[in-house]
Design a protein around this motif. Structure first.
Motif, mmCIF file in Angstrom:
data_model
loop_
_atom_site.group_PDB
_atom_site.id
_atom_site.type_symbol
_atom_site.label_atom_id
_atom_site.label_comp_id
_atom_site.label_asym_id
_atom_site.label_seq_id
_atom_site.Cartn_x
_atom_site.Cartn_y
_atom_site.Cartn_z
ATOM 1 N N GLU A 1 0.870 -1.174 0.000
ATOM 2 C CA GLU A 1 0.000 0.000 0.000
ATOM 3 C C GLU A 1 0.911 1.229 0.000
ATOM 4 N N PRO A 2 0.449 2.349 -0.565
ATOM 5 C CA PRO A 2 1.321 3.534 -0.623
ATOM 6 C C PRO A 2 1.917 3.931 0.726
ATOM 7 N N LYS A 3 1.090 3.938 1.760
ATOM 8 C CA LYS A 3 1.580 4.382 3.078
ATOM 9 C C LYS A 3 2.652 3.421 3.589
ATOM 10 N N ALA B 1 4.553 1.533 1.752
ATOM 11 C CA ALA B 1 5.733 1.710 0.905
ATOM 12 C C ALA B 1 6.574 2.882 1.416
ATOM 13 N N GLN B 2 5.886 3.950 1.779
ATOM 14 C CA GLN B 2 6.609 5.120 2.283
ATOM 15 C C GLN B 2 7.352 4.778 3.576
ATOM 16 N N GLU B 3 6.672 4.067 4.482
ATOM 17 C CA GLU B 3 7.307 3.710 5.757
ATOM 18 C C GLU B 3 8.522 2.812 5.518
ATOM 19 N N LEU B 4 8.334 1.845 4.629
ATOM 20 C CA LEU B 4 9.424 0.898 4.385
ATOM 21 C C LEU B 4 10.620 1.567 3.739
ATOM 22 N N ARG B 5 10.377 2.446 2.781
ATOM 23 C CA ARG B 5 11.536 3.067 2.127
ATOM 24 C C ARG B 5 12.256 4.002 3.094
ATOM 25 N N GLU B 6 11.474 4.627 3.982
ATOM 26 C CA GLU B 6 12.140 5.504 4.953
ATOM 27 C C GLU B 6 12.969 4.693 5.952
ATOM 28 N N SER B 7 12.475 3.533 6.341
ATOM 29 C CA SER B 7 13.262 2.653 7.220
ATOM 30 C C SER B 7 14.530 2.190 6.506
ATOM 31 N N HIS B 8 14.361 1.877 5.247
ATOM 32 C CA HIS B 8 15.498 1.418 4.441
ATOM 33 C C HIS B 8 16.590 2.498 4.384
ATOM 34 N N MET B 9 16.151 3.732 4.150
ATOM 35 C CA MET B 9 17.102 4.853 4.098
ATOM 36 C C MET B 9 17.813 5.000 5.455
ATOM 37 N N LYS B 10 17.048 4.854 6.544
ATOM 38 C CA LYS B 10 17.645 5.017 7.877
ATOM 39 C C LYS B 10 18.664 3.908 8.156
ATOM 40 N N LEU B 11 18.366 2.707 7.644
ATOM 41 C CA LEU B 11 19.330 1.615 7.803
ATOM 42 C C LEU B 11 20.637 1.951 7.079
ATOM 43 N N MET B 12 20.503 2.492 5.877
ATOM 44 C CA MET B 12 21.721 2.892 5.165
ATOM 45 C C MET B 12 22.463 3.949 5.974
ATOM 46 N N GLY B 13 21.684 4.874 6.566
ATOM 47 C CA GLY B 13 22.287 5.916 7.388
ATOM 48 C C GLY B 13 23.055 5.336 8.570
ATOM 49 N N ALA B 14 22.529 4.253 9.134
ATOM 50 C CA ALA B 14 23.194 3.647 10.290
ATOM 51 C C ALA B 14 24.565 3.091 9.904
ATOM 52 N N HIS B 15 24.629 2.395 8.768
ATOM 53 C CA HIS B 15 25.921 1.831 8.342
ATOM 54 C C HIS B 15 26.866 2.927 7.865
ATOM 55 N N VAL C 1 5.930 3.235 -4.927
ATOM 56 C CA VAL C 1 4.577 2.912 -5.372
ATOM 57 C C VAL C 1 3.869 4.188 -5.796
ATOM 58 N N GLU C 2 3.170 4.108 -6.898
ATOM 59 C CA GLU C 2 2.343 5.244 -7.332
ATOM 60 C C GLU C 2 1.376 5.603 -6.213
ATOM 61 N N SER D 1 2.257 7.541 -3.630
ATOM 62 C CA SER D 1 2.952 7.765 -2.353
ATOM 63 C C SER D 1 3.844 9.007 -2.412
ATOM 64 N N SER D 2 3.515 9.930 -3.311
ATOM 65 C CA SER D 2 4.326 11.150 -3.430
ATOM 66 C C SER D 2 3.821 12.215 -2.458
ATOM 67 N N THR D 3 4.499 13.352 -2.475
ATOM 68 C CA THR D 3 4.104 14.485 -1.618
ATOM 69 C C THR D 3 2.681 14.942 -1.929
ATOM 70 N N GLU D 4 2.217 14.649 -3.139
ATOM 71 C CA GLU D 4 0.866 15.074 -3.504
ATOM 72 C C GLU D 4 -0.203 14.138 -2.941
ATOM 73 N N ASP D 5 0.238 12.928 -2.573
ATOM 74 C CA ASP D 5 -0.732 11.937 -2.128
ATOM 75 C C ASP D 5 -0.732 11.752 -0.612
ATOM 76 N N LEU D 6 0.468 11.776 -0.019
ATOM 77 C CA LEU D 6 0.584 11.497 1.404
ATOM 78 C C LEU D 6 1.139 12.727 2.114
ATOM 79 N N GLU D 7 0.546 13.017 3.243
ATOM 80 C CA GLU D 7 0.844 14.273 3.932
ATOM 81 C C GLU D 7 2.326 14.411 4.295
#
Lengths: 156, 296
Positions: A27-29, A31-45, A84-85, A87-93
């Motif tokens: 689901e878009p929401k 997808a957004q949560e997962l990609r943000e977690s993924h980015m944070k994991l990269m940040g950790a390493h 995911v389509e 889940s952009s700034t126009e769709d999710l707050e």
């Protein structure tokens, strides 16, 4: 330890690589949560490598190599089906992914490839010496920044 | 009687018009500032990077590399209209035919070779504080960059902002004669002040503006609306930025924040330029930011 980690990361990377082949599963929401977690994991390493690059932590080839390997594994998955389509700034707050991202997926793919290249170069550099690590940090930063610059909304 | 009153009225209007004409007159640099040893292009490369010329004057979407093409064309939204960065490459369409003195007047005083005012989208209130020798070096470097034949685009400004002459009044209100951060600061912070206030013109984005578009120097670097409408430009006084000096310097070098996120938006371009400075100069900027008064 290292022995166990490698296959685990490879499996994770493979799973992420395989993901784009399937239909959009998140689901878009989500997808957004997962990609943000993924980015944070990269940040950790990156944090491990960067703290050494800054001189705030003593350089240790083994620790740096492990972080670089995990980072490179994660970089394999950044172009998976998190984008995911709907889940952009126009769709999710609170999304920061600009709609432009979906308008030029070819460019996004090239930027993701640049990140894979940069993190693979980091794998080589991290185990070499501190100077090599510091140099590789710059290209990883450029690769992160190129995509953020083009497709991420600035912070409020 | 009526004729006399009309005559007096006309005289007042004429005098008033003459007064406006005088106070709005462009003021070029004094000759003493323009004259000096010829510029050193090699030295000028670092000054050019610190001054951030390329971030605005490259083509839209272009990358900043060692020899950027300063073809112009990027659009900058503002409450007064949209400005287009002009071609400043060394070509006939750019500044190739201008003398060093003409370029210095443009950059440090906002005065075109024709004598007209430039709009303060060009941050000449900051560049006015640049050392003349640094500016000559910068110009020498500029002349080594690739030429572009692109024609500069006109700005899109509604009346009355379309009257360039009125910029003369704006300059009288806003041209800086001195540093914004005053008082005793360390030699390192003093060097940082020169880079941050004069060359890198950090205040142009990070300081809020008044109704006429002048910088509110009482809230120096305290963050501002983003004129593009995207988010807010952050407060980088000690009240808004609690990073260590090492963190700030590393951010300016690599683009990584202390939690290893990266610079985005316009700041990503700034970091590309700041990455070309020496480590000492980046540390100096960090020391300066720690010396600025905290503003909530």
């Amino acid at each position: 330890m290292i022995h166990l980690r490698r296959p685990a990361i490879a499996a994770a990377a493979l799973a992420l690589l395989a993901a784009p082949l399937s239909a959009e599963v998140f689901e878009p929401k989500k997808a957004q949560e997962l990609r943000e977690s993924h980015m944070k994991l990269m940040g950790a390493h990156l944090g491990v490598l960067g703290t050494m690059a800054k001189g705030e932590m003593e350089y240790d080839a083994n620790v740096a190599s492990a972080a670089a390997e995990a980072l490179a594994g994660l970089a394999q998955g950044t172009n998976g089906n998190y984008w995911v389509e709907g889940s952009s700034t126009e769709d999710l707050e609170d999304s920061r992914a600009l709609p432009e991202l979906w308008q030029d997926m070819e460019d996004v793919g090239q930027k993701a490839a640049a990140l894979r290249d940069a993190t693979q170069a980091m794998q080589e550099a991290a185990g070499t010496d501190l100077a090599a690590l510091q140099g590789a940090m710059k290209s990883v930063g450029d690769a992160c920044g190129d995509c953020h610059k083009a497709y991420r909304k600035p912070e409020e | 009687m009526i004729a006399r009153a009309l005559g007096a009225g006309a005289a007042i209007i004429l005098l008033g018009a003459a007064g406006v004409w005088v106070i709005t007159a462009p003021e070029p640099l004094p000759a003493a500032m323009i004259e000096g040893p010829p510029g050193d292009a090699q030295r000028g490369a670092a000054i050019f990077a610190a001054a951030g010329c390329a971030a605005c004057h490259i083509a839209p979407e272009a990358e900043i590399d060692d020899a950027p093409v300063l073809s112009g064309g990027r659009a900058f939204a503002s409450p007064f209209g949209t400005f287009h960065a002009p071609n400043i490459s060394p070509s006939p369409q750019g500044v190739g035919d201008w003398s060093d003195a003409e370029i210095m007047d443009a950059v440090m005083r906002g005065v075109a070779p024709s004598g007209a005012h430039y709009y303060p989208a060009l941050p000449y209130t900051a560049y006015a504080l640049v050392e003349p020798q640094d500016m000559r070096d910068l110009i020498a470097h500029l002349r080594t960059l690739p030429p572009s034949e692109a024609e500069s685009l006109p700005h899109e400004l509604p009346f009355p902002f379309s009257i360039r002459r009125m910029v003369g009044i704006w300059k009288r209100l806003n041209m800086s004669e001195d540093w914004t951060l005053e008082g005793e600061i360390s030699p390192q912070a003093t060097r940082g002040r020169y880079i941050a206030e004069a060359l890198a013109h950090c205040g142009e984005c990070h300081t809020p503006r008044g109704p006429l578009g002048g910088l509110d120097r009482s809230r120096w670097l305290a963050g501002a609306e983003n004129p593009s409408g995207d988010g807010r430009i952050p407060n980088i006084t000690p009240a808004g930025l609690d990073w260590s000096e090492e963190d700030i310097a590393y951010y300016l070098e690599s683009g990584f924040t202390p939690d290893f996120d990266t610079a985005g938006g316009e700041m990503a371009l700034v970091v590309e330029e700041m990455g070309r400075l020496t480590a000492e100069d980046r540390a100096a900027v960090a020391a300066y930011l720690k010396s600025v008064p905290p503003v909530e």
